[in-house]
Design an enzyme around this catalytic site. Structure first.
Site, PDB file in Angstrom:
ATOM      1  N   THR A  47      62.673   0.904  30.163  1.00  0.00           N
ATOM      2  CA  THR A  47      63.470  -0.113  30.870  1.00  0.00           C
ATOM      3  C   THR A  47      63.309  -0.049  32.383  1.00  0.00           C
ATOM      4  O   THR A  47      63.948  -0.812  33.092  1.00  0.00           O
ATOM      5  CB  THR A  47      64.971   0.026  30.522  1.00  0.00           C
ATOM      6  OG1 THR A  47      65.434   1.290  31.017  1.00  0.00           O
ATOM      7  CG2 THR A  47      65.221  -0.083  29.028  1.00  0.00           C
ATOM      8  N   THR A  48      62.492   0.885  32.899  1.00  0.00           N
ATOM      9  CA  THR A  48      62.177   0.864  34.337  1.00  0.00           C
ATOM     10  C   THR A  48      60.718   0.424  34.479  1.00  0.00           C
ATOM     11  O   THR A  48      59.921   0.568  33.536  1.00  0.00           O
ATOM     12  CB  THR A  48      62.325   2.255  34.987  1.00  0.00           C
ATOM     13  OG1 THR A  48      61.372   3.145  34.390  1.00  0.00           O
ATOM     14  CG2 THR A  48      63.722   2.813  34.825  1.00  0.00           C
TER      15      THR A  48
ATOM     16  N   LYS B 118      52.025  11.700  26.724  1.00  0.00           N
ATOM     17  CA  LYS B 118      52.485  12.976  27.275  1.00  0.00           C
ATOM     18  C   LYS B 118      53.985  12.936  27.568  1.00  0.00           C
ATOM     19  O   LYS B 118      54.490  11.964  28.124  1.00  0.00           O
ATOM     20  CB  LYS B 118      51.724  13.242  28.574  1.00  0.00           C
ATOM     21  CG  LYS B 118      51.820  14.651  29.051  1.00  0.00           C
ATOM     22  CD  LYS B 118      50.715  14.993  30.020  1.00  0.00           C
ATOM     23  CE  LYS B 118      50.799  14.262  31.334  1.00  0.00           C
ATOM     24  NZ  LYS B 118      49.813  14.736  32.303  1.00  0.00           N
TER      25      LYS B 118
ATOM     26  N   LYS C  67      57.576  21.175  38.270  1.00  0.00           N
ATOM     27  CA  LYS C  67      57.779  19.831  37.755  1.00  0.00           C
ATOM     28  C   LYS C  67      56.961  19.624  36.477  1.00  0.00           C
ATOM     29  O   LYS C  67      55.777  19.924  36.445  1.00  0.00           O
ATOM     30  CB  LYS C  67      57.330  18.844  38.860  1.00  0.00           C
ATOM     31  CG  LYS C  67      57.448  17.405  38.523  1.00  0.00           C
ATOM     32  CD  LYS C  67      58.851  16.904  38.667  1.00  0.00           C
ATOM     33  CE  LYS C  67      58.972  15.540  38.000  1.00  0.00           C
ATOM     34  NZ  LYS C  67      60.275  15.304  37.430  1.00  0.00           N
TER      35      LYS C  67
ATOM     36  N   PHE D 169      63.811  -6.656  31.465  1.00  0.00           N
ATOM     37  CA  PHE D 169      64.673  -5.509  31.799  1.00  0.00           C
ATOM     38  C   PHE D 169      64.711  -5.272  33.310  1.00  0.00           C
ATOM     39  O   PHE D 169      65.700  -4.784  33.848  1.00  0.00           O
ATOM     40  CB  PHE D 169      64.154  -4.222  31.143  1.00  0.00           C
ATOM     41  CG  PHE D 169      64.584  -4.049  29.707  1.00  0.00           C
ATOM     42  CD1 PHE D 169      65.925  -3.964  29.368  1.00  0.00           C
ATOM     43  CD2 PHE D 169      63.632  -3.949  28.700  1.00  0.00           C
ATOM     44  CE1 PHE D 169      66.312  -3.792  28.047  1.00  0.00           C
ATOM     45  CE2 PHE D 169      64.019  -3.790  27.372  1.00  0.00           C
ATOM     46  CZ  PHE D 169      65.365  -3.707  27.048  1.00  0.00           C
TER      47      PHE D 169
ATOM     48  N   HIS E 150      48.849  12.618  42.632  1.00  0.00           N
ATOM     49  CA  HIS E 150      49.641  13.598  41.880  1.00  0.00           C
ATOM     50  C   HIS E 150      49.184  15.037  42.119  1.00  0.00           C
ATOM     51  O   HIS E 150      49.306  15.882  41.251  1.00  0.00           O
ATOM     52  CB  HIS E 150      49.603  13.268  40.386  1.00  0.00           C
ATOM     53  CG  HIS E 150      50.372  12.021  40.035  1.00  0.00           C
ATOM     54  ND1 HIS E 150      49.934  10.765  40.381  1.00  0.00           N
ATOM     55  CD2 HIS E 150      51.555  11.842  39.391  1.00  0.00           C
ATOM     56  CE1 HIS E 150      50.810   9.864  39.962  1.00  0.00           C
ATOM     57  NE2 HIS E 150      51.803  10.486  39.347  1.00  0.00           N
TER      58      HIS E 150
ATOM     59  N   HIS F 216      60.217   9.735  41.950  1.00  0.00           N
ATOM     60  CA  HIS F 216      58.845  10.092  41.581  1.00  0.00           C
ATOM     61  C   HIS F 216      57.815   9.237  42.347  1.00  0.00           C
ATOM     62  O   HIS F 216      56.881   9.761  42.951  1.00  0.00           O
ATOM     63  CB  HIS F 216      58.667   9.914  40.068  1.00  0.00           C
ATOM     64  CG  HIS F 216      57.296  10.251  39.573  1.00  0.00           C
ATOM     65  ND1 HIS F 216      56.886  11.542  39.319  1.00  0.00           N
ATOM     66  CD2 HIS F 216      56.217   9.460  39.307  1.00  0.00           C
ATOM     67  CE1 HIS F 216      55.627  11.529  38.906  1.00  0.00           C
ATOM     68  NE2 HIS F 216      55.196  10.280  38.890  1.00  0.00           N
TER      69      HIS F 216
HETATM   70  N1  LIG Z   1      55.450  11.757  31.297  1.00  0.00           N
HETATM   71  C1  LIG Z   1      54.792  11.179  32.268  1.00  0.00           C
HETATM   72  O1  LIG Z   1      53.610  10.977  32.144  1.00  0.00           O
HETATM   73  C2  LIG Z   1      55.532  10.742  33.531  1.00  0.00           C
HETATM   74  C3  LIG Z   1      54.860   9.891  34.428  1.00  0.00           C
HETATM   75  C4  LIG Z   1      55.532   9.448  35.562  1.00  0.00           C
HETATM   76  C5  LIG Z   1      56.844   9.865  35.811  1.00  0.00           C
HETATM   77  N2  LIG Z   1      57.472  10.717  34.960  1.00  0.00           N
HETATM   78  C6  LIG Z   1      58.868  11.157  35.224  1.00  0.00           C
HETATM   79  O2  LIG Z   1      59.754  10.110  34.860  1.00  0.00           O
HETATM   80  C7  LIG Z   1      60.978  10.266  35.580  1.00  0.00           C
HETATM   81  C8  LIG Z   1      61.445   8.966  36.191  1.00  0.00           C
HETATM   82  O3  LIG Z   1      61.598   8.001  35.191  1.00  0.00           O
HETATM   83  P1  LIG Z   1      62.016   6.509  35.573  1.00  0.00           P
HETATM   84  O4  LIG Z   1      61.404   6.087  36.868  1.00  0.00           O
HETATM   85  O5  LIG Z   1      61.775   5.668  34.366  1.00  0.00           O
HETATM   86  O6  LIG Z   1      63.534   6.605  35.982  1.00  0.00           O
HETATM   87  P2  LIG Z   1      64.913   7.006  35.293  1.00  0.00           P
HETATM   88  O7  LIG Z   1      64.856   6.992  33.807  1.00  0.00           O
HETATM   89  O8  LIG Z   1      65.366   8.222  36.013  1.00  0.00           O
HETATM   90  O9  LIG Z   1      65.783   5.742  35.760  1.00  0.00           O
HETATM   91  C9  LIG Z   1      66.003   5.466  37.124  1.00  0.00           C
HETATM   92  C10 LIG Z   1      67.375   4.785  37.315  1.00  0.00           C
HETATM   93  O10 LIG Z   1      67.312   3.419  36.860  1.00  0.00           O
HETATM   94  C11 LIG Z   1      68.382   3.150  35.934  1.00  0.00           C
HETATM   95  N3  LIG Z   1      67.865   2.124  35.009  1.00  0.00           N
HETATM   96  C12 LIG Z   1      66.956   2.270  34.023  1.00  0.00           C
HETATM   97  N4  LIG Z   1      66.630   1.080  33.480  1.00  0.00           N
HETATM   98  C13 LIG Z   1      67.388   0.136  34.117  1.00  0.00           C
HETATM   99  C14 LIG Z   1      67.501  -1.300  34.023  1.00  0.00           C
HETATM  100  N5  LIG Z   1      66.747  -2.003  33.183  1.00  0.00           N
HETATM  101  N6  LIG Z   1      68.380  -1.917  34.839  1.00  0.00           N
HETATM  102  C15 LIG Z   1      69.157  -1.204  35.729  1.00  0.00           C
HETATM  103  N7  LIG Z   1      69.069   0.139  35.886  1.00  0.00           N
HETATM  104  C16 LIG Z   1      68.203   0.803  35.089  1.00  0.00           C
HETATM  105  C17 LIG Z   1      68.694   4.509  35.316  1.00  0.00           C
HETATM  106  O11 LIG Z   1      70.008   4.545  34.806  1.00  0.00           O
HETATM  107  C18 LIG Z   1      68.508   5.449  36.504  1.00  0.00           C
HETATM  108  O12 LIG Z   1      69.654   5.447  37.334  1.00  0.00           O
HETATM  109  C19 LIG Z   1      60.711  11.293  36.669  1.00  0.00           C
HETATM  110  O13 LIG Z   1      61.288  12.532  36.304  1.00  0.00           O
HETATM  111  C20 LIG Z   1      59.199  11.390  36.665  1.00  0.00           C
HETATM  112  O14 LIG Z   1      58.751  12.644  37.129  1.00  0.00           O
HETATM  113  C21 LIG Z   1      56.835  11.136  33.818  1.00  0.00           C
END
Ligand SMILES: NC(=O)c1ccc[n+]([C@@H]2O[C@H](COP(=O)([O-])OP(=O)(O)OC[C@H]3O[C@@H](n4cnc5c(N)ncnc54)[C@H](O)[C@@H]3O)[C@@H](O)[C@H]2O)c1
Length: 247
Positions: free
Chosen positions: A5-6, A18, A27, A45, A125, A140
């Site tokens: 949803t982001t 992954k 990290k 979203f 990265h 991030h």
């Molecule tokens: N596994 C991987 O390959 C990988 C790659 C990049 C980043 N990451 C990690 O992912 C994490 C960040 O994830 P993210 O950016 O998805 O953020 P998140 O899940 O932390 O969400 C960010 C904020 O947005 C809010 N939110 C989410 N969807 C929303 C919507 N549709 N409307 C309103 N608010 C919403 C959440 O409640 C939160 O406050 C970091 O820890 C990063 O290091 C992992």
């Protein structure tokens, strides 16, 4: 089944295989390779995401455009401010999401379990895990943006990338409202980033830098004077207003 949803999750974290969790001051140090049955990507979203979270995701779109897809970079460069303003709820926004996912999957698919350690999607990265972990107020994508700015400057210092390309990249980053430098980032931090990166890249740095926009090459060595020069270059951008061509 995943339902990201982001923006960051729709184009990056949610589409690979992954998963990772932080462990002992590092990290994403532990995790699994586990393919979802399906990933459902719905751009609507994003209409409720904060501007900061939109920018956060655009940083990963910029990353994959710079590392592997020049037309994607051109799309971001042309529409940067509009895309943030309307939270990608437009034709160009959908186009950006599709192109970013396609570029990521083209890079990930032949190397799903990361047996090859020279990975273009690692662009931005190398130092960012240290920034994200130690500079606690950073998202991030913001940490990745700081890394990309330093990587751009390093590529220029090493003679791999034209100054004009480097400046075009930094202007685009600033148009997106992403940081290019910040107080607290030091050569010492970069050295720790290099030390950590070598540990998970088989003992060599294998850092992707740009030889042109959309094309990476890999380096194993950076000297401290080169790091200092790169940091000085990005710091000089702090005083330039967003969107203004750097002299
Ligand atoms: N596994 C991987 O390959 C990988 C790659 C990049 C980043 N990451 C990690 O992912 C994490 C960040 O994830 P993210 O950016 O998805 O953020 P998140 O899940 O932390 O969400 C960010 C904020 O947005 C809010 N939110 C989410 N969807 C929303 C919507 N549709 N409307 C309103 N608010 C919403 C959440 O409640 C939160 O406050 C970091 O820890 C990063 O290091 C992992």
């Amino acid at each position: 089944m995943r339902l990201p949803t982001t923006l960051l999750a729709e184009i990056d974290a949610g589409i690979g295989i992954k998963t990772g969790v932080n462990f002992r001051q590092s990290k994403s140090r532990l995790g699994t390779f586990s393919a979802p049955y399906a990933v459902v990507v719905d751009p609507s979203f994003l209409s409720t995401l904060s501007d900061r979270q939109i920018r956060n995701g655009l940083s990963e779109a910029l990353k994959i455009g710079l590392a592997a897809d020049r037309p994607l970079f051109d799309l971001i460069e042309e529409h940067a401010r509009y895309l943030v303003r309307i939270k990608l709820q437009c034709e160009q926004g959908t186009d950006l999401i599709c192109r970013s996912i396609r570029a990521m999957l083209l890079e990930l698919s032949p190397n799903l379990h990361e047996r090859a350690l020279e990975r273009p999607p690692d662009y931005g990265h190398t130092f960012s895990p240290i920034f994200e972990f130690e500079l606690s107020d950073l998202e991030h994508g913001e940490a990745v943006a700081l890394d990309m700015a330093i990587s751009t400057a390093l590529a220029m210092v090493l003679g791999a990338l034209d100054t004009a390309d480097a400046e075009q990249i930094l202007v685009t980053q600033r148009d997106l409202g992403l940081p290019v430098s910040r107080p607290g980032v030091s050569t010492d931090m970069l050295l720790r980033g290099i030390h950590d990166a070598k540990k998970h890249r088989g003992g060599r740095l294998r850092m992707p830098i740009l030889c042109e926009i959309g094309q990476t090459m890999f380096i194993d060595e950076i000297s401290e004077p080169q790091m200092d020069e790169a940091l000085t270059f990005v710091s000089s951008w702090s005083s330039v207003k967003p969107g203004v061509q750097h002299a």
